[in-house]
Design a protein around this motif. Structure first.
Motif, PDB file in Angstrom:
ATOM      1  N   GLY A 421       0.791  -1.305   0.027  1.00 11.64           N
ATOM      2  CA  GLY A 421      -0.101   0.071   0.167  1.00 11.64           C
ATOM      3  C   GLY A 421       0.865   1.116   0.147  1.00 11.64           C
ATOM      4  O   GLY A 421       0.243   2.280   0.300  1.00 11.64           O
ATOM      5  N   GLN A 422       2.123   1.002  -0.372  1.00 14.97           N
ATOM      6  CA  GLN A 422       2.950   2.242  -0.124  1.00 14.97           C
ATOM      7  C   GLN A 422       3.245   2.632  -1.508  1.00 14.97           C
ATOM      8  O   GLN A 422       3.594   2.108  -2.500  1.00 14.97           O
ATOM      9  N   GLY A 423       3.380   3.950  -1.882  1.00 13.83           N
ATOM     10  CA  GLY A 423       3.760   4.757  -2.978  1.00 13.83           C
ATOM     11  C   GLY A 423       3.705   6.323  -3.041  1.00 13.83           C
ATOM     12  O   GLY A 423       3.978   6.661  -2.185  1.00 13.83           O
ATOM     13  N   THR A 424       3.438   6.749  -4.275  1.00  6.89           N
ATOM     14  CA  THR A 424       3.360   8.173  -4.594  1.00  6.89           C
ATOM     15  C   THR A 424       2.202   8.485  -5.271  1.00  6.89           C
ATOM     16  O   THR A 424       1.682   7.724  -5.916  1.00  6.89           O
ATOM     17  N   LEU A 425       1.625   9.839  -4.870  1.00 11.18           N
ATOM     18  CA  LEU A 425       0.663  10.426  -5.990  1.00 11.18           C
ATOM     19  C   LEU A 425       1.244  11.772  -6.313  1.00 11.18           C
ATOM     20  O   LEU A 425       1.613  12.729  -5.590  1.00 11.18           O
ATOM     21  N   THR A 426       1.373  11.761  -7.573  1.00 13.13           N
ATOM     22  CA  THR A 426       1.788  13.090  -8.371  1.00 13.13           C
ATOM     23  C   THR A 426       0.607  13.960  -8.757  1.00 13.13           C
ATOM     24  O   THR A 426      -0.256  13.465  -9.733  1.00 13.13           O
ATOM     25  N   LEU A 427       0.755  15.223  -8.377  1.00  6.15           N
ATOM     26  CA  LEU A 427      -0.384  16.166  -8.584  1.00  6.15           C
ATOM     27  C   LEU A 427       0.031  17.249  -9.316  1.00  6.15           C
ATOM     28  O   LEU A 427       1.055  17.996  -8.920  1.00  6.15           O
ATOM     29  N   THR A 428      -0.388  17.411 -10.710  1.00  8.21           N
ATOM     30  CA  THR A 428      -0.031  18.379 -11.506  1.00  8.21           C
ATOM     31  C   THR A 428      -0.874  19.734 -11.505  1.00  8.21           C
ATOM     32  O   THR A 428      -2.191  19.511 -11.753  1.00  8.21           O
ATOM     33  N   THR A 429      -0.486  20.647 -10.954  1.00 10.37           N
ATOM     34  CA  THR A 429      -1.317  21.876 -10.724  1.00 10.37           C
ATOM     35  C   THR A 429      -1.313  22.954 -11.530  1.00 10.37           C
ATOM     36  O   THR A 429      -0.038  22.983 -12.306  1.00 10.37           O
ATOM     37  N   SER A 430      -2.299  23.754 -11.429  1.00 15.71           N
ATOM     38  CA  SER A 430      -2.247  25.007 -12.163  1.00 15.71           C
ATOM     39  C   SER A 430      -1.305  26.193 -11.795  1.00 15.71           C
ATOM     40  O   SER A 430      -1.166  27.223 -12.318  1.00 15.71           O
ATOM     41  N   ASN A 431      -0.820  25.981 -10.535  1.00 16.12           N
ATOM     42  CA  ASN A 431      -0.057  26.801  -9.724  1.00 16.12           C
ATOM     43  C   ASN A 431       1.385  26.735  -9.824  1.00 16.12           C
ATOM     44  O   ASN A 431       1.871  25.763  -8.891  1.00 16.12           O
ATOM     45  N   THR A 432       2.139  27.444 -10.699  1.00 16.43           N
ATOM     46  CA  THR A 432       3.508  26.772 -10.895  1.00 16.43           C
ATOM     47  C   THR A 432       4.508  27.257  -9.647  1.00 16.43           C
ATOM     48  O   THR A 432       5.661  26.922  -9.830  1.00 16.43           O
ATOM     49  N   SER A 433       3.972  27.895  -8.683  1.00 12.36           N
ATOM     50  CA  SER A 433       4.700  28.371  -7.646  1.00 12.36           C
ATOM     51  C   SER A 433       4.916  27.424  -6.618  1.00 12.36           C
ATOM     52  O   SER A 433       5.792  27.371  -5.787  1.00 12.36           O
ATOM     53  N   LEU A 434       4.077  26.257  -6.652  1.00 14.65           N
ATOM     54  CA  LEU A 434       3.845  25.136  -5.709  1.00 14.65           C
ATOM     55  C   LEU A 434       4.751  24.026  -6.333  1.00 14.65           C
ATOM     56  O   LEU A 434       4.996  23.714  -7.211  1.00 14.65           O
ATOM     57  N   GLY A 435       5.282  23.318  -5.365  1.00 12.46           N
ATOM     58  CA  GLY A 435       5.834  21.940  -5.471  1.00 12.46           C
ATOM     59  C   GLY A 435       7.191  22.395  -6.401  1.00 12.46           C
ATOM     60  O   GLY A 435       7.935  23.208  -6.171  1.00 12.46           O
ATOM     61  N   VAL A 436       7.302  21.446  -7.247  1.00 15.08           N
ATOM     62  CA  VAL A 436       8.430  21.659  -8.397  1.00 15.08           C
ATOM     63  C   VAL A 436       7.819  22.284  -9.496  1.00 15.08           C
ATOM     64  O   VAL A 436       7.257  21.167 -10.311  1.00 15.08           O
ATOM     65  N   SER A 437       7.863  23.382  -9.657  1.00 18.44           N
ATOM     66  CA  SER A 437       7.289  23.923 -11.075  1.00 18.44           C
ATOM     67  C   SER A 437       5.853  23.685 -11.212  1.00 18.44           C
ATOM     68  O   SER A 437       5.131  23.149 -12.263  1.00 18.44           O
ATOM     69  N   GLY A 438       5.019  23.678  -9.985  1.00 12.63           N
ATOM     70  CA  GLY A 438       3.633  23.320 -10.072  1.00 12.63           C
ATOM     71  C   GLY A 438       3.398  21.680  -9.847  1.00 12.63           C
ATOM     72  O   GLY A 438       2.174  21.373  -9.853  1.00 12.63           O
ATOM     73  N   VAL A 439       4.113  20.657  -9.891  1.00 18.11           N
ATOM     74  CA  VAL A 439       3.967  19.494  -9.594  1.00 18.11           C
ATOM     75  C   VAL A 439       4.178  19.140  -8.091  1.00 18.11           C
ATOM     76  O   VAL A 439       5.478  19.393  -7.794  1.00 18.11           O
TER      77      VAL A 439
END
Length: 872
Positions: A421-439
């Motif tokens: 049950g272990q892993g990752t969830l990648t969220l690509t957002t419209s806000n490029t200031s967040l995460g890594v260039s919006g991801v």
């Protein structure tokens, strides 16, 4: 020599020449060689098997055997043929022995049915001989109804088509010359064959493997039945036939349409079809076949069984049907006899929506406090279909309120090991200031298919929270609720809220009572303040707003379910995150707070500390006693295994307080408690079977000027303290605070993981560590790593339900041991608290027993392994 002698010699020469001239071919011709097939013909064998006898040819001359002659055996180059063992070719040369006999090597049939002729000839001689061989099919392996099934006919009339069965071998080659017996029922609905006016007849398969019955006529009894075609040693084939009294049979979908189910989930209602004849009489024993689209949205029937027979009422009920991983609407058809229009079942596989929330320290605009909450839709294959979120650090990095950030579609964005049950969830957002260039990347550790512990896992920030399946609706339910929220005020000082309220007016208005402890306020805490406000209804992702002037903050919420919301402060100059839980329909009293376990901690910008413990109450006197542990990182205070006592009270609306006697538990004393529905699990709102009841907790110790503690947590009933119950697979996580490596770096790391507890030993445990501030030495430049976890829980001999553990966390090349205490509410829910003797760090988290991970809505990945072992 004289002339007389010479004449004599010439005469002899001429005499000899004359004699030789008269010796022509008719008188002295050499006998010709002959060749004959003397063994190995005719014969036959199954495809791709060796013929039983070699091919034997005999060469003679004048009736006498010829030794040493070269005999060439040649099989056809195409079609039915074979190969010789000596060279795996269709031709070989053999030499005759003293008896004139040439014997071939073993000859093996190829994969083509038919007769073939192998020739044998002698080199330089035109005469040849031949061997007649036949490649036959293998023994019968299966028989199928290839024509004539799914017919109906009026009683006492002939069916339109004969019954045709095809017999094949194991390689699907037709088998000819085999007797096939067609048998109709001896009684009830049935019929007779024209060949013998009987319910059975035997026919022989032809070269194409097919056996065809004579005309078959329905008897005078209406109903559905099967005619079988049998061959010894082979599973029979069935022809589904129906004798009707009226017009053609009709089939209709009578239950199970339309309906929907989440991807990978079972539909609530089985598919039910009803079969009737032209006079609306039910047709019993009819075979109904349910067909599902081969690609795209669809599903599977339990056991792979997609057929069902009608009962006496003409009703056929399918096996349970489970949606596949693709989202969409589709049609399942139900068919019966030929000529009847299929019945259609309209089904929809719906996306799974998960609400998530976290809070912690960001590195992209800090270190600074931040909160994140949102909703994401995924299909059963881990593809993100869309979503929205709110991000707020109270310092200029926010979502574009009042609008959210948009979460864009992504392929295989939820990537999880199905065994852990272990892993990752990648969220690509419209806000490029967040995460890594919006991801943004979240580490996820599923406790079950509907609940996961999460951390931010991309180096831009570190935080802890949870992700839970949403049950969405267009309005909030009127009723009573409790809430807590932890964050920062406008001066970046720690602030916590707690209280109870009622929602009314069809989910649009609220009113209640709250407490607040604000480290930046001149006087704190403030308790028992009345407030009211308005609520907007949830959008398609469960997002809405809560407004109240008395609270002094603007909140957005995301629905988890009818009694659970995640909330986030979205003001641009303050921030926070928390939860709202329903209180059910009853009232509260001291008696509803019994034996309990609690955990409470500061947020990432507070006076860093964590505490956990357990206690037993006396409802009549409003008192409690117990044991607890406290690690006040910023206050240089550690209190292990402290005896605690104090007073508590709970009002009928669930608003209450619990005061630990001053000094019993360091600087932890004044707790606000806000009771929740006794049927609600506060760690896992979708779990309705275990770990139910409890209260939200706010630490309101800000009045102590030297300690200035505040924080939030939960309190849950303690129902099982047996060490034997502390066993099995667990998901776990914690938010940890540590000495910063440098003054400019942050002081938080977060982890999630999974492993098994056997004899109280945590083994085979792996996890993900979010460490953007390189507290572990050295964490990779992306601020993330994998880890191994190990330790053995030692039961407290005096306080059942309390354990100590030396927890080893091995990250890359920097293994660390943590002095940990564990409190057990039950086998399914435990808290763990780090209380380092050297005051280097503190963490609070939970261990939650894992449930089923079947049907995780994720693409599959292999589990990660840490790269070193722990330091002893």
């Amino acid at each position: 020599m004289n002339r007389q002698a010479n004449a004599s010699i010439l005469g002899l020469i001429f005499l000899s020449l004359g004699f030789l001239t008269n010796c022509n071919s008719s008188n002295f011709h050499t006998p010709a060689e002959a060749i004959a097939a003397t063994s190995g013909t005719p014969q036959s064998t199954a495809l791709n098997t060796a013929f039983a006898a070699p091919l034997v040819a005999t060469v003679t001359m004048g009736g006498s055997p010829v030794s040493g002659a070269f005999v060439i055996f040649t099989a056809p180059a195409t079609g039915a043929s074979g190969t010789f063992a000596s060279n795996s070719s269709n031709t070989e040369t053999d030499t005759t022995n003293a008896s004139g006999v040439a014997t071939s090597s073993t000859f093996t049939a190829n994969g083509t049915i038919g007769a073939d002729v192998v020739t044998a000839g002698v080199a330089g001689v035109t005469a040849t001989t031949s061997f007649t061989l036949t490649n036959t099919s293998g023994p019968p392996a299966s028989i199928a109804a290839t024509s004539g099934s799914l017919q109906d006919a009026h009683i006492s009339t002939a069916f339109g088509e004969p019954l045709v069965a095809t017999l094949v071998d194991g390689n699907q080659n037709p088998v000819s010359g085999v007797s096939v017996t067609f048998s109709a029922p001896a009684t009830g609905a049935s019929g007779i064959f024209a060949s013998n006016s009987s319910n059975t007849e035997t026919d022989t398969t032809g070269a194409n493997g097919q056996a065809t019955s004579s005309a078959f006529t329905a008897d005078a009894t209406a109903g559905a039945y099967a005619v079988t075609a049998t061959v010894t040693g082979v599973t029979p084939a069935s022809f589904e036939l129906t004798n009707i009294t009226g017009a053609l049979v009709a089939i209709a979908a009578t239950s199970g349409t339309p309906q929907s189910a989440p991807v990978n989930a079972t539909f609530a209602i089985r598919l039910v079809a009803t079969v009737v004849d032209g006079n609306q009489n039910p047709v019993s024993n009819a075979l109904v076949t349910f067909e599902v689209p081969a690609t795209g949205a669809g599903g599977t029937f339990a056991g792979g069984v997609n057929t069902a027979r009608t009962n006496a009422s003409g009703v056929a009920t399918s096996a349970t049907f489970t949606a596949n991983g693709s989202v969409g609407t589709y049609t399942v058809t139900a068919t019966v006899a030929s000529g009847a229009e299929p019945a259609n079942f309209i089904l929809t596989n719906t996306a799974l929506n998960f609400a998530f929330y976290l809070s912690g320290l960001e590195s992209i605009n800090g270190p600074g406090f931040y909160a994140l909450a949102g909703s994401v839709a995924v299909d059963g294959d881990g593809n993100v279909l869309g979503g929205e979120q709110d991000y707020n650090d109270g310092d200029g990095l926010t979502s574009p309120e009042p609008s959210p950030d948009t979460i864009l579609p992504g392929t295989a964005a939820l990537l999880v090991d199905p065994t852990t049950g272990q892993g990752t969830l990648t969220l690509t957002t419209s806000n490029t200031s967040l995460g890594v260039s919006g991801v943004e990347t979240l580490g996820v550790q599923f406790v079950n298919a509907y609940h996961a512990l999460i951390v931010q896992f991309d180096g831009s920030a570190t935080s802890s929270g949870s992700m839970d399946l949403q049950t969405l609706s267009s309005t909030l339910n009127d009723g009573n609720y409790a809430f807590t929220l932890s964050g920062i005020d406008r001066g970046f000082e720690s602030i916590v809220f707690g209280g109870v309220f009622s929602i009314s007016s069809s989910g649009t208005a609220l009113a209640g009572t709250f407490d607040v402890d604000d480290a930046g306020a001149p006087a704190t805490p403030t308790q028992g303040t009345a407030f009211s406000g308005t609520i907007t209804g949830p959008d398609a992702f469960g997002r809405g707003t809560i407004s109240s002037a008395a609270l002094g903050i603007s909140l957005n919420y995301y629905v988890v379910g009818p009694e659970a919301l995640r909330i986030i402060d979205v003001d641009d100059s303050d921030s926070g995150a928390g939860s709202v839980f329903g209180q059910g329909t009853g009232t509260f009293s001291n008696a509803l707070l019994g034996k309990s376990v609690f955990g409470v901690a500061s947020n990432s910008f507070g006076n860093l500390y964590a505490a956990a413990g357990m206690f037993t109450t006396d409802a009549d006197s409003g008192t409690f006693t117990g044991v607890a542990d406290d690690d006040e990182y910023d206050n240089d205070t550690i209190v292990p295994a402290a005896s605690i006592a104090g007073n508590y009270s709970v009002a009928t609306n669930g608003y209450g307080s619990l005061t630990i006697a001053a000094g019993d538990l360091g600087d932890v004393s004044v707790l606000g408690i806000y009771m929740t529905d006794p049927l609600l699990n506060l760690n896992d709102p979708n779990n309705t079977s275990s770990g139910l009841g409890g209260a939200l907790v706010a630490d309101l110790d800000g009045a102590n000027p030297t300690a200035a503690l505040n924080g939030t947590g939960v309190l849950i009933p303690q129902t099982d303290t047996s060490p034997a119950s502390f066993a099995g697979p667990y998901a776990f996580g914690a938010q940890a605070f540590n000495n910063p490596r440098l003054p400019t770096l942050g002081w938080e790391f977060d982890f999630i993981g999974q492993g098994s507890v056997e004899s109280r030993a945590l083994s085979n445990a792996t996890g993900l560590v979010s460490d953007p501030f390189a507290i572990f030495n050295p964490t990779g430049p992306d601020g993330t790593d994998t880890a191994n976890f190990s330790g053995t829980a030692t039961p407290d001999p005096v306080n059942a339900g309390r354990y100590t553990m030396k927890l080893g966390i091995a990250v890359a090349s920097d293994p660390v041991n943590f002095t940990t205490v564990i409190y057990q509410a039950a086998g399914g829910q435990l808290f763990w608290l780090d209380e380092e003797e050297n005051d280097d760090n503190v963490f609070l988290g939970s261990l939650q027993q894992q449930g089923s991970l079947t049907a995780l809505p994720a693409a599959q990945k292999r589990a990660a392994n840490a790269r070193s072992t722990q330091k002893q």
